[in-house]
Design a protein around this motif. Structure first.
Motif, short mmCIF file in Angstrom:
data_model
loop_
_atom_site.label_atom_id
_atom_site.label_comp_id
_atom_site.label_asym_id
_atom_site.label_seq_id
_atom_site.Cartn_x
_atom_site.Cartn_y
_atom_site.Cartn_z
N ALA A 1 -49.80 13.53 10.08
CA ALA A 1 -48.81 12.74 10.66
C ALA A 1 -47.91 12.36 9.78
CB ALA A 1 -49.53 11.52 11.12
N TYR A 2 -48.25 11.74 8.60
CA TYR A 2 -47.24 11.17 7.51
C TYR A 2 -46.51 12.54 6.84
CZ TYR A 2 -44.76 8.71 4.13
OH TYR A 2 -43.92 8.12 3.28
N ALA A 3 -47.14 13.56 6.60
CA ALA A 3 -46.50 14.87 6.32
C ALA A 3 -45.58 15.48 7.28
CB ALA A 3 -47.44 16.15 5.97
N LEU A 4 -45.73 15.14 8.44
CA LEU A 4 -44.66 15.75 9.48
C LEU A 4 -43.55 14.61 9.41
CD1 LEU A 4 -47.09 16.85 12.45
CD2 LEU A 4 -46.02 18.22 10.62
N ALA A 5 -43.89 13.38 9.42
CA ALA A 5 -42.71 12.58 9.52
C ALA A 5 -41.88 12.80 8.13
CB ALA A 5 -43.34 11.18 9.18
N VAL A 6 -42.13 13.16 7.05
CA VAL A 6 -41.41 13.24 5.67
C VAL A 6 -40.68 14.65 6.08
CG1 VAL A 6 -41.78 14.04 3.34
CG2 VAL A 6 -42.95 12.21 4.21
N GLU A 7 -41.40 15.68 6.74
CA GLU A 7 -40.90 16.88 6.98
C GLU A 7 -39.59 16.70 7.78
OE1 GLU A 7 -40.83 21.20 5.96
OE2 GLU A 7 -42.11 19.57 5.49
N ILE A 8 -39.54 15.97 8.75
CA ILE A 8 -38.46 15.68 9.62
C ILE A 8 -37.47 14.85 9.00
CG2 ILE A 8 -37.46 14.55 11.77
CD1 ILE A 8 -39.48 17.14 12.01
N ALA A 9 -37.94 13.93 8.18
CA ALA A 9 -36.67 13.08 7.33
C ALA A 9 -35.97 13.75 6.44
CB ALA A 9 -37.63 11.96 6.58
N VAL A 10 -36.68 15.06 5.71
CA VAL A 10 -35.82 15.91 4.84
C VAL A 10 -35.24 16.91 5.38
CG1 VAL A 10 -37.35 15.14 2.78
CG2 VAL A 10 -37.91 17.20 4.07
N ALA A 11 -35.63 17.16 6.63
CA ALA A 11 -34.89 18.47 7.57
C ALA A 11 -33.49 18.32 7.22
CB ALA A 11 -35.22 18.47 8.84
N ASP A 12 -32.80 17.31 7.24
CA ASP A 12 -31.15 17.61 6.92
C ASP A 12 -30.83 17.12 5.57
OD1 ASP A 12 -31.45 14.83 7.49
OD2 ASP A 12 -30.42 14.69 9.10
N VAL A 13 -31.91 17.12 4.56
CA VAL A 13 -31.75 17.15 3.26
C VAL A 13 -31.47 15.77 2.73
CG1 VAL A 13 -30.60 18.03 0.95
CG2 VAL A 13 -30.97 19.63 2.79
N ARG A 14 -30.57 15.06 3.34
CA ARG A 14 -30.44 13.77 3.04
C ARG A 14 -31.16 12.71 3.65
NH1 ARG A 14 -25.57 10.45 4.88
NH2 ARG A 14 -25.77 8.55 3.56
N VAL A 15 -32.12 11.92 3.08
CA VAL A 15 -32.97 10.96 3.79
C VAL A 15 -32.18 9.52 4.06
CG1 VAL A 15 -35.12 9.65 3.77
CG2 VAL A 15 -34.86 12.26 3.05
N ARG A 16 -32.01 8.97 4.89
CA ARG A 16 -31.11 7.69 5.03
C ARG A 16 -32.03 6.67 4.81
NH1 ARG A 16 -28.55 11.70 7.63
NH2 ARG A 16 -26.35 11.86 8.00
#
Length: 137
Positions: free
Chosen positions: A87-102
């Motif tokens: 679950a956490y890995a998927l969360a991180v994957e989506i956070a970095v999908a657009d390269v910039r993590v807000r």
């Protein structure tokens, strides 16, 4: 609403929450969610036609009073310990999908870590792996 959802639904909730945390779900994030659901073994047997409905259900939960904390509680109740790192890995994957993590996404990741009761080494390994995969030239 129920206090539990299926594992695939809970994982979709995780991804939707991270994507929506900065009040904007980018095309890259939406594409990433769709690809994850289509390709990862944890979603085998999940009907991809239900993805939009599950995402809408998550949105409805989030808009309710105490929506964020209640949705995190549903996720924590629905994701077995054996899949909390997933679950956490998927969360991180989506956070970095657009390269910039807000900043809002970082805060949501922190809330997920706490809700899922993940240890620091697991979190660090998942985050480091994402940094290595998404490092630009």
């Amino acid at each position: 609403m129920s206090d539990r959802v299926s594992l695939p639904e809970a994982l979709i909730y995780v991804m939707v929450m991270v994507s929506a945390s900065d009040s904007s779900m980018t095309d890259k994030e939406l594409h990433s969610i769709g690809e994850v659901v289509k390709t990862l073994p944890v979603f085998s047997g999940f009907d991809t036609d239900d993805l939009v409905l599950v995402a809408q259900n998550c949105g409805t939960r989030l808009q309710a009073e105490n929506g964020m904390s209640e949705t995190l509680n549903v996720i924590a109740a629905s994701v077995p310990e054996s899949h909390r790192d997933t679950a956490y890995a998927l969360a991180v994957e989506i956070a970095v999908a657009d390269v910039r993590v807000r900043q809002e996404e970082l805060r949501m990741l922190q809330m997920l870590r706490d809700a899922l009761d993940l240890d620091k080494l697991t979190v660090a390994a998942i985050e480091r792996s994402a940094q290595a995969r998404y490092r630009p030239l």
